[in-house]
Write an enzyme that holds these catalytic residues in place. Structure first.
Site, PDB file in Angstrom:
ATOM      1  N   THR A 181      33.319  63.565 -27.522  1.00  0.00           N
ATOM      2  CA  THR A 181      32.374  63.486 -26.631  1.00  0.00           C
ATOM      3  C   THR A 181      31.929  64.753 -26.349  1.00  0.00           C
ATOM      4  O   THR A 181      32.746  65.633 -26.710  1.00  0.00           O
ATOM      5  CB  THR A 181      33.051  62.689 -25.262  1.00  0.00           C
ATOM      6  OG1 THR A 181      33.455  61.631 -25.462  1.00  0.00           O
ATOM      7  CG2 THR A 181      31.739  62.518 -24.218  1.00  0.00           C
ATOM      8  N   ASP A 212      33.400  55.125 -21.353  1.00  0.00           N
ATOM      9  CA  ASP A 212      33.431  55.787 -19.812  1.00  0.00           C
ATOM     10  C   ASP A 212      31.968  56.741 -19.962  1.00  0.00           C
ATOM     11  O   ASP A 212      31.467  56.859 -18.572  1.00  0.00           O
ATOM     12  CB  ASP A 212      34.429  56.495 -19.661  1.00  0.00           C
ATOM     13  CG  ASP A 212      34.748  57.871 -20.619  1.00  0.00           C
ATOM     14  OD1 ASP A 212      34.750  57.681 -21.933  1.00  0.00           O
ATOM     15  OD2 ASP A 212      34.934  58.778 -20.225  1.00  0.00           O
ATOM     16  N   GLY A 233      37.601  61.641 -24.159  1.00  0.00           N
ATOM     17  CA  GLY A 233      38.992  61.215 -24.604  1.00  0.00           C
ATOM     18  C   GLY A 233      38.706  59.463 -24.611  1.00  0.00           C
ATOM     19  O   GLY A 233      37.538  58.885 -25.095  1.00  0.00           O
ATOM     20  N   GLY A 235      37.892  56.134 -23.946  1.00  0.00           N
ATOM     21  CA  GLY A 235      36.793  55.629 -22.762  1.00  0.00           C
ATOM     22  C   GLY A 235      37.414  54.569 -21.951  1.00  0.00           C
ATOM     23  O   GLY A 235      37.254  54.663 -20.691  1.00  0.00           O
TER      24      GLY A 235
HETATM   25  N1  GLY Z   1      34.832  58.794 -24.278  1.00  0.00           N
HETATM   26  C1  GLY Z   1      33.778  58.543 -25.066  1.00  0.00           C
HETATM   27  C2  GLY Z   1      34.072  56.999 -25.415  1.00  0.00           C
HETATM   28  O1  GLY Z   1      35.015  56.457 -25.124  1.00  0.00           O
HETATM   29  O2  GLY Z   1      33.095  56.475 -25.706  1.00  0.00           O
END
Ligand code: GLY
Length: 312
Positions: A181, A212, A233, A235
């Site tokens: 991300t 997330d 991470g 999400g």
């Molecule tokens: N942290 C990004 C996702 O899980 O989409």
């Protein structure tokens, strides 16, 4: 006027085993450094935290090394579906988009949702219609199909490495930067905080899966009275723990500083859901903190106008 400004960016957490050579490591760190310097230029000229995070996040989206914008990973259908959100700590205004495609900079669309719609979040075709309404150009599929992403997708697809349960995800997490991300957080010279997070999500994710990153309080949060946070991470773990808001809450209710709050957040993430990933945090005093459960997190910062630091 408080002349101190702070800025932090991240480019994802994971084992990053593909970054073994010094040459590759330099490429990533140099990219982070250039983007931080760009943000410094904005903040040192008394630009707003919001402008700084929007610009830095958009530059990170333009960098194919990271899983966002043109470097986004592919879903189970071999397509790109991106999520992004931005938040202004002055008044908690926020804009967010999920499941968007053929947009070069989802963070700019999130900003438009914040500024020009009466809503906080738009998804899928509704978000695309709003993009068109705002005159945002569409980019072709080829814009996203880098050799690296096609190879990564084919490998995940061949292994049946679809996100089915938590254990599978944990087992494969360390394979590479599958859960990357990008994020940017800032404190400007007026003491205002802002945060931005953007992602292509998870390799081989189900069509329609939302992580997330675009969820206010999970992958992104900013409040002038507490802190600015951006997460990276797996999400689902950050959604279940509402992690960014959890970090802000310990600053609000227990007067923690950024470092202590980030440590608390990561401890909570691990204790509650054995979560994987990392966070960057700037508190209202401009202190910077980065914490992660993974072997590495690509990140960098400028704390209170000081030197630029970039690290894994
Ligand atoms: N942290 C990004 C996702 O899980 O989409």
């Amino acid at each position: 006027l408080d002349t101190q400004y702070s800025l932090m960016v991240h480019g994802g957490a994971g084992a990053l085993d593909h970054l073994k050579s010094a040459k590759d490591q330099v490429r990533y760190l140099e990219s982070i450094r250039v983007i931080l310097e760009y943000g410094r230029d904005i903040l040192s000229r008394c630009g707003s935290a919001l402008e700084a995070v929007e610009s830095c996040a958009s530059l990170l989206e333009d960098e194919p090394l990271f899983n966002a914008g043109c470097g986004s990973v592919l879903n189970e259908d071999g397509k790109v579906e991106m999520d992004a959100a931005i938040m202004d700590g002055r008044d908690l205004s926020a804009g967010s988009v999920a499941g968007v495609h053929n947009i070069a900079n989802p963070i700019l669309l999130a900003r438009l949702v914040m500024a020009r719609s009466e809503h906080v979040m738009l998804i899928g075709e509704g978000a695309m219609r709003f993009a068109e309404h705002c005159g945002m150009e569409r980019v072709p599929d080829q814009y996203f199909f880098t050799e690296e992403r096609i190879k990564q997708f084919n490998e995940a697809h061949a292994k049946g490495d679809i996100v089915l349960d938590h254990d599978d995800v944990v087992a494969h997490f360390e394979d590479g930067q599958k859960y990357g991300t990008i994020g940017a957080i800032a404190r400007d010279v007026y003491g205002n905080l802002a945060a931005a997070t953007s992602t292509g999500g998870i390799v081989n994710k189900r069509m329609g899966r939302v992580g997330d990153s675009p969820i206010i309080g999970a992958g992104v949060f900013a409040d002038n009275e507490t802190c600015a946070v951006s997460a990276t991470g797996y999400g689902e773990d950050f959604l279940r723990t509402v992690l960014s808001k959890t970090v802000a809450d310990v600053i609000e209710f227990q007067s923690y500083n950024a470092d202590r709050a980030a440590r608390h957040g990561i401890d909570y993430l691990v204790r509650k859901v054995k979560g994987r990933g990392g966070i960057i945090v700037i508190d209202q005093a401009g202190n910077c903190a980065g914490r992660f459960t993974t072997k590495k997190m690509i990140h960098g910062w400028i704390e209170n106008g000081g030197d630029t630091v970039c690290t894994f």
